[in-house]
Design an enzyme around this catalytic site. Sequence first.
Site, PDB file in Angstrom:
ATOM      1  N   GLU A  98      -9.766   4.499  -8.470  1.00  0.00           N
ATOM      2  CA  GLU A  98      -9.894   5.140  -7.162  1.00  0.00           C
ATOM      3  C   GLU A  98      -9.733   6.644  -7.363  1.00  0.00           C
ATOM      4  O   GLU A  98      -8.624   7.179  -7.237  1.00  0.00           O
ATOM      5  CB  GLU A  98      -8.846   4.613  -6.173  1.00  0.00           C
ATOM      6  CG  GLU A  98      -9.063   3.162  -5.766  1.00  0.00           C
ATOM      7  CD  GLU A  98      -8.154   2.732  -4.619  1.00  0.00           C
ATOM      8  OE1 GLU A  98      -7.348   3.570  -4.155  1.00  0.00           O
ATOM      9  OE2 GLU A  98      -8.266   1.579  -4.188  1.00  0.00           O
TER      10      GLU A  98
ATOM     11  N   SER B 117       0.832  -1.205   0.000  1.00  0.00           N
ATOM     12  CA  SER B 117       0.000   0.000   0.000  1.00  0.00           C
ATOM     13  C   SER B 117       0.863   1.250   0.000  1.00  0.00           C
ATOM     14  O   SER B 117       1.813   1.374   0.782  1.00  0.00           O
ATOM     15  CB  SER B 117      -0.919   0.011   1.221  1.00  0.00           C
ATOM     16  OG  SER B 117      -1.568   1.248   1.334  1.00  0.00           O
TER      17      SER B 117
END
Length: 216
Positions: A186, A134
């Site tokens: 996103e 991430s």
Amino acid sequence: MNKRRYSNRRRKNILRVFILLMTIIITVVMWRTIKIDVQVGELTLPKILQSEKSFADTSGEWNLILVNRNHYIPNNYQVELTELSNGKKVDSRIYPELQQKIMDEKINEYEKQGYSAKEAKKRAEKYVAIPDTSEHQLGLSVDINADTDKCSSEKVYPWLDENAYKYGFVKRYPEDKTDITGISNEPWHYRYVGTTVAKIMKEENLCLEEYLEKYK
């Protein structure tokens, strides 16, 4: 009658004298305490009051530190934080497990829809970054969402898409780059790359993978 008045007046005078004496005694004690503290050079009144607190023991295992109304966090306690996608921050040491939990929940969600374990994992990885991959762990990414009390996301996301590069940020996972990034669209996730690189990526419609392959 006069005797009764005299008696009451006498009691009042005695009470006044008693209160005055107690006030003088308390004042002297406080003055001596403060004077001693100043001479020693170690204690001040706030520190005297603070010394009554019990502080948490941080010498043992970090994940078992007890903090409650009777165990205050020490003033010198420090911890490295990692920001979550909702803007909240957690101890960086718990982040890997927390990220894994999110991944497991997403996989479980797809399995309940009838997908095999392999297919569920594949689909989940399109929406959730694999643990330790991430960008939030780098401290270079932010999730920007609309304050719905003022405007809608439908207005915020297009503006970010058109203007974020001016400040050095790029949309990390564009809708038309999912086959390269491996992550579904996103529109809220922005990554800092610097104004120079961001401008190039915007003008040439490049995702980070493409930019690095072309220029590095």
